[in-house]
Design an enzyme around this catalytic site. Structure first.
Site, mmCIF file in Angstrom:
data_model
loop_
_atom_site.group_PDB
_atom_site.id
_atom_site.type_symbol
_atom_site.label_atom_id
_atom_site.label_comp_id
_atom_site.label_asym_id
_atom_site.label_seq_id
_atom_site.Cartn_x
_atom_site.Cartn_y
_atom_site.Cartn_z
ATOM 1 N N ARG A 58 35.980 -15.363 1.260
ATOM 2 C CA ARG A 58 34.631 -15.707 0.805
ATOM 3 C C ARG A 58 34.172 -17.041 1.388
ATOM 4 N NH1 ARG A 58 34.121 -13.667 -5.532
ATOM 5 N NH2 ARG A 58 35.793 -12.146 -5.403
ATOM 6 N N LYS A 71 43.079 -11.954 -16.096
ATOM 7 C CA LYS A 71 41.692 -11.498 -15.989
ATOM 8 C C LYS A 71 41.570 -10.217 -15.175
ATOM 9 C CE LYS A 71 40.432 -14.386 -11.978
ATOM 10 N NZ LYS A 71 40.228 -13.251 -11.069
ATOM 11 N N ASP A 72 42.605 -9.863 -14.389
ATOM 12 C CA ASP A 72 42.564 -8.648 -13.582
ATOM 13 C C ASP A 72 43.225 -7.458 -14.263
ATOM 14 O OD1 ASP A 72 41.256 -9.920 -11.467
ATOM 15 O OD2 ASP A 72 43.138 -10.560 -10.540
ATOM 16 N N ARG A 124 29.545 -10.870 -14.707
ATOM 17 C CA ARG A 124 29.527 -11.961 -15.692
ATOM 18 C C ARG A 124 28.749 -13.156 -15.153
ATOM 19 N NH1 ARG A 124 32.463 -16.583 -15.710
ATOM 20 N NH2 ARG A 124 33.589 -15.809 -13.890
ATOM 21 N N ARG A 125 29.031 -13.538 -13.913
ATOM 22 C CA ARG A 125 28.327 -14.668 -13.321
ATOM 23 C C ARG A 125 26.857 -14.335 -13.067
ATOM 24 N NH1 ARG A 125 33.365 -15.410 -9.330
ATOM 25 N NH2 ARG A 125 34.549 -17.022 -10.462
ATOM 26 N N ARG A 160 50.421 -8.912 -5.527
ATOM 27 C CA ARG A 160 49.446 -8.652 -4.476
ATOM 28 C C ARG A 160 49.763 -9.543 -3.274
ATOM 29 N NH1 ARG A 160 43.929 -9.734 -7.537
ATOM 30 N NH2 ARG A 160 43.025 -9.317 -5.481
ATOM 31 N N SER A 201 30.464 -10.792 -9.310
ATOM 32 C CA SER A 201 30.851 -10.788 -10.719
ATOM 33 C C SER A 201 29.630 -10.535 -11.610
ATOM 34 C CB SER A 201 31.479 -12.138 -11.080
ATOM 35 O OG SER A 201 31.486 -12.351 -12.473
ATOM 36 N N THR A 212 28.398 -13.821 -4.968
ATOM 37 C CA THR A 212 29.268 -13.376 -6.065
ATOM 38 C C THR A 212 28.991 -11.916 -6.368
ATOM 39 O OG1 THR A 212 29.970 -13.731 -8.353
ATOM 40 C CG2 THR A 212 27.650 -14.105 -7.882
ATOM 41 N N CYS A 221 34.157 -2.351 -16.206
ATOM 42 C CA CYS A 221 34.083 -3.404 -15.180
ATOM 43 C C CYS A 221 32.657 -3.830 -14.868
ATOM 44 C CB CYS A 221 34.787 -2.956 -13.906
ATOM 45 S SG CYS A 221 34.006 -1.574 -13.083
ATOM 46 N N SER A 241 47.650 -11.142 -1.296
ATOM 47 C CA SER A 241 46.640 -12.133 -0.936
ATOM 48 C C SER A 241 47.244 -13.536 -0.983
ATOM 49 C CB SER A 241 45.457 -12.064 -1.905
ATOM 50 O OG SER A 241 45.820 -12.569 -3.181
ATOM 51 N N ARG A 260 32.597 -9.917 -2.016
ATOM 52 C CA ARG A 260 33.950 -9.699 -2.519
ATOM 53 C C ARG A 260 34.949 -10.178 -1.487
ATOM 54 N NH1 ARG A 260 35.865 -4.746 -3.974
ATOM 55 N NH2 ARG A 260 37.619 -6.034 -4.613
ATOM 56 N N GLY A 261 36.218 -10.047 -1.803
ATOM 57 C CA GLY A 261 37.277 -10.545 -0.938
ATOM 58 C C GLY A 261 37.969 -11.723 -1.584
ATOM 59 N N ASN A 262 39.135 -12.090 -1.039
ATOM 60 C CA ASN A 262 39.850 -13.226 -1.615
ATOM 61 C C ASN A 262 39.093 -14.520 -1.350
ATOM 62 O OD1 ASN A 262 40.788 -14.430 0.928
ATOM 63 N ND2 ASN A 262 42.166 -12.666 1.082
#
Length: 311
Positions: free
Chosen positions: A157, A83-84, A133-134, A12, A131, A129, A244, A14, A151-153
């Site tokens: 953020r 994780k991705d 999960r978070r 990627r 996520s 966030t 997801c 990023s 979102r975003g790198n």
């Protein structure tokens, strides 16, 4: 073993992904002095899309274009954050993992401009966030805080935080370390406070199955302990068939004596229900351990919980 003249590495585009590639290039150069490497950056659909990942097919949105470049012969090696990489379906046909690098920090980090810790944040604090999960774990442990989609790198953020779009952020500690921004961290959260995602802190090297020369070359970069941890964690996720939007968290830990353990949790999105399982491998191989922990969660109702979440 003959060393190829040039290794083309696709990733990627990023800043964090490129930093990860620099680690791989450095480790290759240390092992094979004089080896030439070339970076092939691609922008994935996941990088371009700022909405709900489920509408793009989930985490695979971060890997499809990278996989395509590898399979098309435009590159010899792909670098992925584990994780991705979706675990509910196999790797693209014709590709394989050649190595898992030594694992980085698996924990989450809180970024607050005033340096407050999670427990010090006042009610109503907006945590940036996206996520699930978070969000689920914060809902369970700190229901007085508010999560706002972001979102975003990591750099993007941090810019949004500075612009006032949130009051604090949760980001991966390993990611901040990779881009040299540990200076912004207010608190590193323990795995008991915030259970990490499957594959946290692991970089995987992926090759074409038929490219034995590159596989032989890069396999020397792999960590046997990380390989065992990643195998257990990905088998867990595969058996659970999480999507997801499934708040699933967990981590394996290989002890110096060879023992391997796996802890995993499945949450409802509101954090009001938590399924928890923890086992030691004993005589079990990593994949069997992952299966065993997943089965323990399924016996607690994980299938109904996961299938009941829209995606």
């Amino acid at each position: 073993m003959s060393v190829p003249e040039l290794i083309r590495i696709v990733t990627r585009s990023s800043p964090m992904a490129l930093a990860q590639v620099e680690r791989v290039r450095g480790e290759l150069g240390a092992l094979y002095p004089g080896i030439r490497t070339e970076v092939v950056p691609v922008t994935t659909s996941g990088d371009r899309w700022m909405g709900d990942l489920a509408k793009l097919g989930g985490k695979g949105a971060f890997t499809k274009e990278v996989d395509a470049a590898l399979l098309a012969g435009e590159a010899d090696l792909a670098v992925h954050c584990v994780k991705d990489i979706p675990a509910d379906r196999p790797l693209p046909a014709g590709t394989t993992f050649a190595a898992f690098l030594a694992r980085d920090d698996i924990r989450d980090a809180l970024i607050h401009p005033g340096g407050l810790t999670l427990d010090q944040l006042p009610p109503g604090t907006r945590i940036g966030t996206s996520s699930v999960r978070r969000i689920a774990q914060l809902a369970a442990s700190h229901p007085e805080l508010e999560c706002v989609p972001m979102r975003g790198n990591a750099n993007r953020r941090l810019e949004k935080l500075a612009a006032g779009e949130a009051d604090a952020l949760l980001l991966a500690a390993a990611g901040l370390e990779r881009i040299g921004r540990t200076d912004v961290i207010s608190e590193i959260l323990s795995v008991e406070t915030m259970c990490p995602p499957i594959g946290a802190g692991i970089l995987a090297l992926q090759c074409r199955e038929a490219d034995t020369a590159t596989i032989d070359l890069v396999s020397a970069l792999g960590s046997p302990a990380t390989h065992r941890e990643a195998t257990a964690e990905r088998m867990l996720l595969h058996v659970l068939q999480g999507h997801c939007n499934s708040p699933i968290a967990g981590y394996a830990r290989a002890e110096r004596g060879g023992e391997l353990s796996l802890r995993a949790k499945v949450f409802t999105p509101d954090g009001k229900r938590v399924l928890n399982a923890h086992e030691w491998a004993g005589p079990l191989d990593p994949a069997t351990l992952g299966t065993s922990v997943a089965v323990a969660l399924l016996r607690q109702g994980a299938r109904e919980l996961i299938d009941g979440i829209p995606h």
